[in-house]
Design an enzyme around this catalytic site. Sequence first.
Site, PDB file in Angstrom:
ATOM      1  N   CYS A 274     -84.222 -83.723  12.739  1.00  0.00           N
ATOM      2  CA  CYS A 274     -83.469 -83.645  11.482  1.00  0.00           C
ATOM      3  C   CYS A 274     -82.046 -84.088  11.794  1.00  0.00           C
ATOM      4  O   CYS A 274     -81.759 -84.543  12.899  1.00  0.00           O
ATOM      5  CB  CYS A 274     -83.507 -82.237  10.893  1.00  0.00           C
ATOM      6  SG  CYS A 274     -82.632 -81.015  11.891  1.00  0.00           S
TER       7      CYS A 274
ATOM      8  N   CYS B 189     -68.933 -84.045   2.310  1.00  0.00           N
ATOM      9  CA  CYS B 189     -69.113 -84.607   0.970  1.00  0.00           C
ATOM     10  C   CYS B 189     -68.388 -85.931   0.812  1.00  0.00           C
ATOM     11  O   CYS B 189     -68.848 -86.817   0.092  1.00  0.00           O
ATOM     12  CB  CYS B 189     -68.622 -83.609  -0.076  1.00  0.00           C
ATOM     13  SG  CYS B 189     -69.551 -82.067  -0.107  1.00  0.00           S
TER      14      CYS B 189
END
Length: 348
Positions: free
Chosen positions: A317, A185
Site C-alpha cells: 500500500c 491534500c
Amino acid sequence: MNNQELKRYDRQILLEELGLEGQEKLRNTAVLVIGAGGLGCPLLLYLAGAGVGKIGIIDGDVVEESNLHRQVLYQMNDLGKNKAQTAADKLRQLNPLIEVQAYPYHLSAENATATLSDYDLVMDGSDNFPTRYLVNDSCVTLNKPLIFGSIFKFEGQVSVFNYQGGPDYRSCYPEAPAAAEQNNCGESGVIGPLPGIIGSIMANECIKVICGFGDQLSGKLLIFNALNYDMQIFNIQPEGAKKDALHEAGTKAATYQEIGQEELQEWKDKEEPFLLIDVREAYEFEEYNIGGTHISLYDLKDKITDIPFQNKLVLCCTSGAKSRMAAKLISKTRKESLFIISLLNTNT
C-alpha cells in the site's frame, strides 16, 4: 446553569445519556484543537455549539482561497488572515457563553508542553507527521487524552488515544513514513465533504469522552471511505501488549515482516515464488502500481479464502498502514509468511 444556557443547550440536555450532568461536564472542560483547517473547522463549530467551556485553537497558517472548498469557517473576506484568530472570532459569535483562546503560531517542541498543560483534552487535526508525533508524545508525557483525525483523498481516519490506559498514536503508527511517502491534500487532493464527516466524528468522540457515555474509539481505528461509504473499525493493540505477546511467543516468528522494493526485486530476479497483493483502492491501483493482484482492504475479509496459496504473500500500500491491517486479517486464517512493502512513489 442559567436560563440562557438551558435554552441554548436544550436539545442535547434532553438526551438521557447527556442530561444536565453531561452539560455541566462540557462547560467545565477545556479542549485544545491542533489545526484550524479542514478537520478543525467542523469540529470547532460543533464543540462551540455543544458548550465546551474553553476551546483553544493553535494554527500558524493564514486563510488561502484553496482552503475555502472544505474549510467551512472561512469566507473570501478572511483571505490572508491567521486561521486561529479568525476561527476564534467566529466561534465567539456563534457562542458568547464560552471562552475561546487563539494561538496564532505553529505547535513546536518549545511551546508544546506549556500550551497543552492548560487543557484537559487535545484534538489533533494537523496535516503532517512531525506535528502528530509531537502532539502524541506531549499528551503521553502530560497524561492527556488525544482524539486524532486524518484525511487523504477520499479516506478518513479517527481514533481516541492515551485514554484510560489505552494505546497511543505510536501503537498504531510506530514511525513516520519515509519523506517520499508523506502525501498531503496539497499534493494529492481531498474531496470537500470528507473533512466535514471526519471532523464531525471527532467532535462526537470528544463529547462522548467528556460526558462518559457510548463506546469511545479508544483502542480502535475507524476508517471511512467516501467513495463507497465503507466504514470499518480495526482494533489497536497497546505497545505493551505487543511486547508481552512477543515475549510469550518466545522464538515464534512475527506475524509479518517489512521489506523494501529492492528485496522484492531480488525475489523477482531470482524467480522466487510469491504472491503480491495491492490492498489500496482501485483508483490508486490504476494511478500507479508495481504489479500484482488488486484486492481492496475493505474487500479482503470476504476474499481471503479465494487467495491462492503461496509460501510468500506480499502486501503493499502507500504507507504500509493498510498492509499491516491486512496482514492481521490474513494471519488469522492463513499460514503463509507475510511481507509488507510500501509504494515509494505513487505519482510516477
